[in-house]
Write a protein that holds these residues in place. Structure first.
Motif, PDB file in Angstrom:
ATOM      1  N   ASP A 269      57.927  19.550  30.474  1.00  0.00           N
ATOM      2  CA  ASP A 269      57.499  19.787  31.849  1.00  0.00           C
ATOM      3  C   ASP A 269      57.325  18.508  32.665  1.00  0.00           C
ATOM      4  OD1 ASP A 269      55.311  18.802  30.550  1.00  0.00           O
ATOM      5  OD2 ASP A 269      53.951  20.440  31.100  1.00  0.00           O
TER       6      ASP A 269
ATOM      7  N   PRO B  95      62.634  21.355  42.218  1.00  0.00           N
ATOM      8  CA  PRO B  95      61.741  20.600  43.107  1.00  0.00           C
ATOM      9  C   PRO B  95      60.286  20.574  42.665  1.00  0.00           C
ATOM     10  CG  PRO B  95      62.327  22.721  44.083  1.00  0.00           C
ATOM     11  CD  PRO B  95      63.194  22.557  42.872  1.00  0.00           C
ATOM     12  N   GLU B  96      59.888  21.466  41.757  1.00  0.00           N
ATOM     13  CA  GLU B  96      58.485  21.522  41.341  1.00  0.00           C
ATOM     14  C   GLU B  96      58.217  20.729  40.070  1.00  0.00           C
ATOM     15  OE1 GLU B  96      57.463  25.629  41.035  1.00  0.00           O
ATOM     16  OE2 GLU B  96      57.738  26.029  43.167  1.00  0.00           O
ATOM     17  N   THR B  97      59.227  20.260  39.399  1.00  0.00           N
ATOM     18  CA  THR B  97      59.043  19.516  38.151  1.00  0.00           C
ATOM     19  C   THR B  97      58.671  18.073  38.459  1.00  0.00           C
ATOM     20  OG1 THR B  97      60.654  20.890  37.001  1.00  0.00           O
ATOM     21  CG2 THR B  97      60.142  18.766  36.009  1.00  0.00           C
TER      22      THR B  97
ATOM     23  N   HIS C 138      62.307  13.007  45.829  1.00  0.00           N
ATOM     24  CA  HIS C 138      61.885  14.227  45.133  1.00  0.00           C
ATOM     25  C   HIS C 138      60.493  14.627  45.609  1.00  0.00           C
ATOM     26  CE1 HIS C 138      60.926  17.041  41.917  1.00  0.00           C
ATOM     27  NE2 HIS C 138      62.187  16.969  41.518  1.00  0.00           N
TER      28      HIS C 138
ATOM     29  N   ALA D 168      58.143  16.056  44.125  1.00  0.00           N
ATOM     30  CA  ALA D 168      57.120  15.820  43.109  1.00  0.00           C
ATOM     31  C   ALA D 168      57.350  14.478  42.419  1.00  0.00           C
ATOM     32  CB  ALA D 168      57.116  16.953  42.078  1.00  0.00           C
TER      33      ALA D 168
END
Length: 316
Positions: free
Chosen positions: A128, A151-153, A172, A174
């Motif tokens: 993750d 995009p959430e990693t 990015h 994140a």
């Protein structure tokens, strides 16, 4: 007379839809694994200052293309090189030239796509956190692709220049910067190594059990230390990554013991090989590039540009 579509750098980049490129590159990798592509050995003409390489290839259903790329020392960046070139796409049924496009954005995204596909196929399902090592064009292309598809990693970026690392991380949503490469690598489930290193920048001791490493740089020397290569299960786009000398082959995969096997990533994507065997296994995808991937990206760029009516039509 033939009419071809010319795409400049901005138009080529805009036409390389990330998800479509991922799908096309996956198709090309599977075709490589099944020995369905026609790609001759790379050739190059050398000058005292650099080289001009030629990479033609055919992938059934994707097309016929050739890349001409020059690799010369960059006076503005000592120790680094510039890569400039063009890709010509042809009709695979009658040989008509169809399009001419900028090789730089095409090479960047097809390389990032192969690396991303390796992570999807080989990283642990619970991986993750991602580390991207490098701040140059290829690292930025990798981060931009991850931003488009994941995009959430969380993505930690590290390199020699903290300022460039910050601007790369900003690509990015994140993204964050680590001051040291070691700090970015420790605890990451997936490590993308995208540098112009001539000596290893990754150390085995930094890698947690079960880490997946995707190494796409190291054209001038190894990005990874010998201990990482020794302990990892090895994957590549083509067998030549280990059986040909650099720059066609990988520095890290030279002179492997006879019992060491390099598995083709396309064999994993195509279901012929299981890929990762257990949670603690260290997996390494070593990319050296392949003309079939250029064909895949050119196929996407041409299709998108034609649908959007981008580019300039030229009569030969």
């Amino acid at each position: 007379m033939s009419e071809i579509l010319f795409l400049d750098g901005a138009q080529t980049r805009a036409a390389l839809d990330p998800r479509r490129v991922l799908d096309a590159v996956a198709t090309a990798l599977v075709a490589i694994g099944r020995d369905e592509v026609s790609v001759p050995p790379r050739i190059a003409a050398h000058t005292p200052h650099g080289l001009l390489g030629a990479m033609p290839g055919h992938v059934p259903g994707l097309g016929l293309a050739a890349k001409l790329v020059s690799v010369f020392a960059d006076p503005a960046r000592p120790g680094r090189s510039s890569h400039r070139g063009i890709v010509a796409l042809f009709d695979e049924t009658d040989g008509r030239p169809l399009a001419l496009m900028d090789a730089e954005p095409l090479t960047e995204i097809r390389t990032a796509a192969a690396a991303t596909l390796s992570a999807r196929a080989l990283a642990r399902p619970d991986a993750d956190r991602v580390a991207v090592i490098g701040t140059g064009a290829q690292a930025r292309a990798q981060i931009a692709l991850l931003a488009a598809v994941a995009p959430e990693t969380p993505v930690s970026v590290a390199g020699r220049d903290p300022g460039r690392a910050g601007s790369a991380a900003a690509l990015h949503p994140a993204g964050n910067v680590e001051e040291r490469i070691e700090d970015a690598v420790r605890g990451a489930g997936t490590v993308f190594c995208c540098t112009g290193a001539v000596l290893p920048v990754i150390r085995r001791a930094w890698l947690a059990p079960g880490t997946h490493i995707s190494s796409v740089g190291g054209s001038h020397g190894p990005e990874l230390d010998a201990e990482t290569v020794r302990d990892a299960t090895l994957f590549a786009e083509w067998h030549g990554a280990a059986t040909t000398r650099p720059p066609s082959g990988a520095h890290e995969l030279q002179d492997l013991p006879p019992e060491r096997r390099v598995t083709l990533l396309g064999s994993v994507l195509g279901g012929e090989h299981p890929g990762r065997r257990d949670e603690d296994e260290l997996t390494l995808f070593k990319s050296t590039g392949h003309a079939a991937l250029d064909v895949a990206a050119a196929h996407v760029a041409f299709a998108v540009a034609r649908a959007e009516a981008w580019g300039t039509r030229i009569t030969l």
